[in-house]
Design an enzyme around this catalytic site. Sequence first.
Site, PDB file in Angstrom:
ATOM      1  N   ARG A 240       0.853  -1.182   0.000  1.00  0.00           N
ATOM      2  CA  ARG A 240       0.000   0.000   0.000  1.00  0.00           C
ATOM      3  C   ARG A 240       0.888   1.231   0.000  1.00  0.00           C
ATOM      4  NH1 ARG A 240      -3.397  -2.829  -1.558  1.00  0.00           N
ATOM      5  NH2 ARG A 240      -5.520  -3.175  -0.783  1.00  0.00           N
ATOM      6  N   GLU A 269      -4.390   6.669  -5.282  1.00  0.00           N
ATOM      7  CA  GLU A 269      -4.354   5.992  -6.565  1.00  0.00           C
ATOM      8  C   GLU A 269      -5.582   6.367  -7.380  1.00  0.00           C
ATOM      9  OE1 GLU A 269      -3.894   1.797  -5.995  1.00  0.00           O
ATOM     10  OE2 GLU A 269      -1.774   1.983  -5.490  1.00  0.00           O
ATOM     11  N   HIS A 288      -0.021  -0.386  -9.906  1.00  0.00           N
ATOM     12  CA  HIS A 288      -0.730  -1.350  -9.050  1.00  0.00           C
ATOM     13  C   HIS A 288      -1.130  -2.593  -9.852  1.00  0.00           C
ATOM     14  CE1 HIS A 288      -3.242  -1.564  -5.104  1.00  0.00           C
ATOM     15  NE2 HIS A 288      -2.816  -2.770  -5.474  1.00  0.00           N
TER      16      HIS A 288
END
Length: 322
Positions: A240, A269, A288
Amino acid sequence: MKNILAVVSPHVGGRTAGAALATVFPDQARVTVVEAADEDLAALREAHVIITGLGPVTAAHLAAAPHLELVQCASHGFDYVDLDAARERGIPVCNIGSSGAEKQNVAEQTFALMLALAKQLVPAHTALVEADWALPRLQQSITELSGKTLGIVGLGHIGEEVARRAVAFDMTVVYAGPRPVAPETAARLGGARHLSLDDLLRTSDYVSLHAPLTDGTRHLLDAERLALLKPTAFVVNTARGALIDQDALADALAAGTLAGAGLDVFDPEPPTAALRLLKAPNVVLSPHVAGVTRETLVRIALAAVQNVADHLAGKPPRDVVS
């Protein structure tokens, strides 16, 4: 018949990615697929189960769903759900931790980033595209993984997969976490040693983050902790983004007190153009992607759906995180 609200954020595919969920429970539940939990207030109000793929589920969303029985995260992470609010309501929140659905690809992505940093793949590629034979300039900074120490922060399902690959690369493994793993697990991982986080940072040539994001781990690597790292060390984050103070990391990279960073996750994000790490020296970035191969997405969906199906059948849920 129960009502399921499937929340799939646009940046991970939105309604298109979640469309198949509408056909999964034909005899058990009606499924409504949305891109935000409050997009369809009537569906939220009637929901018995929320399945969320990185879509925030806030205290307000929980309060608006009086019939809610379960929140199922389609991921290992669960930081996008208000756990305190769910706990107050007595609503279990589950992830897919024990399924191991993401562990293979996250471990592979971790090593892809580590190898890209060690071999200077990004600057080498960029130089060649620009007709620059960069070997004389890069050869002093190209290094090996073999013989280096990998520090793993969080030796859970994913961390263990990373450690197994590190052993194959002849790396020494150290790890930080709440408690040591079983001796047989440590032996299987090449004699992995349990250290405090600060000692791990001082010791490691590579640091890979695999901890959940909680109030206690937010900015786990802040300026003070980043200063403990060797100037030749690399940081890799596939967990994260908020585990690292991103401005402090950009400062360390700009000052040359850290050799480089490989990042697959950001806070927020998608990242904004103002994120300094986008232009920091010696970084390798990916959007990601560590948990989203074709194979991984199938395993994630199956794990989340199975837990919901078990709940609908009256069985206790697995992987309750709150």
